[in-house]
Design an enzyme around this catalytic site. Structure first.
Site, PDB file in Angstrom:
ATOM      1  N   ASN A 133     108.985  38.255 -18.672  1.00  0.00           N
ATOM      2  CA  ASN A 133     110.311  38.829 -18.448  1.00  0.00           C
ATOM      3  C   ASN A 133     111.082  38.992 -19.761  1.00  0.00           C
ATOM      4  O   ASN A 133     111.678  40.041 -20.019  1.00  0.00           O
ATOM      5  CB  ASN A 133     111.119  37.950 -17.482  1.00  0.00           C
ATOM      6  CG  ASN A 133     110.506  37.919 -16.095  1.00  0.00           C
ATOM      7  OD1 ASN A 133     109.795  38.841 -15.712  1.00  0.00           O
ATOM      8  ND2 ASN A 133     110.776  36.862 -15.345  1.00  0.00           N
ATOM      9  N   THR A 138     138.351  82.418 -19.773  1.00  0.00           N
ATOM     10  CA  THR A 138     138.623  81.387 -18.768  1.00  0.00           C
ATOM     11  C   THR A 138     138.344  82.016 -17.411  1.00  0.00           C
ATOM     12  O   THR A 138     138.622  83.210 -17.203  1.00  0.00           O
ATOM     13  CB  THR A 138     140.080  80.878 -18.821  1.00  0.00           C
ATOM     14  OG1 THR A 138     140.977  81.957 -18.516  1.00  0.00           O
ATOM     15  CG2 THR A 138     140.419  80.308 -20.187  1.00  0.00           C
ATOM     16  N   HIS A 139     137.787  81.250 -16.489  1.00  0.00           N
ATOM     17  CA  HIS A 139     137.374  81.775 -15.176  1.00  0.00           C
ATOM     18  C   HIS A 139     136.373  82.923 -15.325  1.00  0.00           C
ATOM     19  O   HIS A 139     136.260  83.776 -14.443  1.00  0.00           O
ATOM     20  CB  HIS A 139     138.584  82.254 -14.364  1.00  0.00           C
ATOM     21  CG  HIS A 139     139.664  81.245 -14.203  1.00  0.00           C
ATOM     22  ND1 HIS A 139     139.673  80.312 -13.179  1.00  0.00           N
ATOM     23  CD2 HIS A 139     140.775  81.000 -14.939  1.00  0.00           C
ATOM     24  CE1 HIS A 139     140.750  79.539 -13.287  1.00  0.00           C
ATOM     25  NE2 HIS A 139     141.436  79.933 -14.355  1.00  0.00           N
ATOM     26  N   SER A 166     108.859  90.144 -20.308  1.00  0.00           N
ATOM     27  CA  SER A 166     108.595  90.179 -18.872  1.00  0.00           C
ATOM     28  C   SER A 166     107.177  90.677 -18.630  1.00  0.00           C
ATOM     29  O   SER A 166     106.629  91.447 -19.430  1.00  0.00           O
ATOM     30  CB  SER A 166     109.602  91.099 -18.185  1.00  0.00           C
ATOM     31  OG  SER A 166     109.157  91.476 -16.902  1.00  0.00           O
ATOM     32  N   TYR A 221     114.817  38.375 -12.003  1.00  0.00           N
ATOM     33  CA  TYR A 221     113.882  39.485 -12.186  1.00  0.00           C
ATOM     34  C   TYR A 221     113.364  39.982 -10.844  1.00  0.00           C
ATOM     35  O   TYR A 221     113.125  39.206  -9.919  1.00  0.00           O
ATOM     36  CB  TYR A 221     112.692  39.049 -13.057  1.00  0.00           C
ATOM     37  CG  TYR A 221     111.640  40.129 -13.144  1.00  0.00           C
ATOM     38  CD1 TYR A 221     111.828  41.223 -13.984  1.00  0.00           C
ATOM     39  CD2 TYR A 221     110.496  40.078 -12.351  1.00  0.00           C
ATOM     40  CE1 TYR A 221     110.882  42.239 -14.044  1.00  0.00           C
ATOM     41  CE2 TYR A 221     109.548  41.081 -12.408  1.00  0.00           C
ATOM     42  CZ  TYR A 221     109.751  42.163 -13.257  1.00  0.00           C
ATOM     43  OH  TYR A 221     108.820  43.164 -13.294  1.00  0.00           O
ATOM     44  N   LYS A 249     111.115  52.342 -16.473  1.00  0.00           N
ATOM     45  CA  LYS A 249     110.369  52.966 -17.567  1.00  0.00           C
ATOM     46  C   LYS A 249     109.879  54.361 -17.188  1.00  0.00           C
ATOM     47  O   LYS A 249     109.787  55.247 -18.036  1.00  0.00           O
ATOM     48  CB  LYS A 249     109.186  52.080 -17.972  1.00  0.00           C
ATOM     49  CG  LYS A 249     109.579  50.757 -18.614  1.00  0.00           C
ATOM     50  CD  LYS A 249     108.379  49.964 -19.099  1.00  0.00           C
ATOM     51  CE  LYS A 249     107.635  49.296 -17.983  1.00  0.00           C
ATOM     52  NZ  LYS A 249     106.600  48.359 -18.473  1.00  0.00           N
TER      53      LYS A 249
END
Length: 408
Positions: free
Chosen positions: A91, A136-137, A259, A299, A307
């Site tokens: 551990n 903006t937007h 493409s 643990y 991981k």
């Protein structure tokens, strides 16, 4: 159950480094002779060389890196090898391995981020006077510039470095000596191993050290997510800006793909993949949260699953940074974008601000410009006179560089 053998190859060097410090400490407190200590350290250093050469493997007969290294020590050194696990648990071995590994990861990421920052600042300086529409937007809003665009992302990277620094502070604590999570009855010297391994400080409480498993990974994942968010947003801008409807930048052939049926296509696959991979990385902190958030102290095997998400994400983020560093210098910006009449309205705010400076109340100036727009009499100045810090004509590039220097 699990794939620790494959993932633990990443940790092999750090497991050997932790064992070197542990062996030296056992010798210091008299649990190993000088000869045993020297033989263990020498053999572990040889293992590190094998790891760095790519010759270290963990066969199916071993559960993980810890059992493989202990086997090698025992095979070569006999009883001395059998003593390496004294006052230690797997551990705290994996805790040390992960902490040492993440320290190196953070330092590597900081170096990459700094390199990308420098390139962005170079582009900002080079193109600081080339105007660009701001949106903006997704509607035409106010004037910007390529200098502002590049330096905006550069300054955002400073925040990401700050996040990485915070993560480093968390992982730079020595958990070795917590054993199975409750310490040891041996008179071990944890201050010695802290200095030997180059940790800034010691994680004093053995239970707190054990509880850092999962917490350390999550905090590093959040820092990685911060970097990934900056890369993803920048990549989205690149994809948008090189489309025909925007046509602000171009990419050379080696950064685009064609493409299978449309011969005119030049697709920004490089930046699309950075965007996609970085969006995936931003999910990692929440994956780690869901694995760990209902685990009590102590643990649990669930922790090994961390991981599986973290290690590939680290490699992907490093790769995305490498690609961005490789690509950014080849982005070609276009001059005279604002000659297109559809960008005339970018300067409405600048026009009404001039009226306010001349003494007209802001709301009256706003209405006057709105009326000009309505009846088609608005005359666009097509230039900027922004003087405040961080505006188009005062980007404060030197100050931004100073901020990064302090953060880095």
């Amino acid at each position: 159950v699990g794939n620790d053998r494959e993932l633990d190859l990443v940790l092999a060097k750090y497991d050997a480094l932790g064992s070197i410090a542990h062996a030296k400490m056992l010798g210091q407190i008299g649990l190993l002779t000088n000869a045993e200590t020297e033989s263990l350290v020498t053999t572990l250093e040889e293992i590190i060389i094998d790891v760095e050469k790519g010759n270290f493997v963990i066969e199916d007969s071993f559960e993980d890196v810890h059992s493989k290294i202990e086997y090698l020590l025992t095979t070569k050194l006999g009883d001395a090898g059998k003593k390496i696990h004294t006052a230690r648990s797997r551990n705290d071995q994996v805790l040390v391995d992960v902490h040492l590994y993440l320290k190196d990861v953070i330092k590597d990421l900081k170096e990459q981020v700094k390199t990308l920052f420098d390139l962005m600042m170079e582009s900002a300086e080079k193109h600081q006077n080339v105007l660009l529409p701001g949106y903006t937007h997704l509607q035409i809003a106010m004037p910007s510039s390529f200098g502002m665009w590049f330096s905006a992302y550069a300054e955002s990277l400073i925040d990401d470095v700050t996040m990485l620094n915070a993560a480093l502070k968390i992982v730079d604590q020595n958990p070795l000596g917590s054993a199975a999570g409750y310490g040891s009855s041996f008179p071990i010297n944890r201050t010695f191993t802290t200095k030997e391994l180059g940790f800034e400080t010691l994680k004093y409480n053995a239970v707190a050290a054990q509880m850092s498993r999962g917490k350390s990974e999550k905090i590093v994942a959040f820092a990685m997510s911060s970097v990934a968010a900056t890369l993803s947003k920048f990549s989205m801008d690149v994809c948008l800006y090189m489309s025909q409807n925007f046509d602000f930048i171009t990419l050379p052939a080696h950064l685009t793909t064609g493409s299978s049926i449309m011969p005119h296509k030049k697709n920004p696959d490089v930046f699309e993949l950075i965007r996609g991979k970085c969006n995936k990385i931003q999910a990692l902190p929440y994956e780690i949260t869901l694995i760990t958030n209902n685990l009590p102290s102590g643990y649990h095997r669930d922790l090994q699953l961390l991981k599986e998400g973290l290690f590939p994400a680290i490699q992907n983020l490093k790769a995305c940074l490498d690609i961005a560093i490789f690509s950014i210098k080849d982005i070609k910006v276009k001059d005279n974008i604002l000659t297109d009449k559809k960008y005339d309205y970018l300067f409405t705010v600048d026009s009404l601000n001039e009226m306010v400076v001349a003494g007209i109340p802001f709301r009256d100036a706003y209405k006057a410009v709105a009326e000009q727009l309505e009846n088609g009499t608005f005359q666009s100045p097509k230039e900027t006179k922004h003087t405040h810090e961080g505006s188009i004509n005062n980007l404060c590039l030197a100050e931004i560089k100073g901020k990064m220097k302090l953060a880095y």
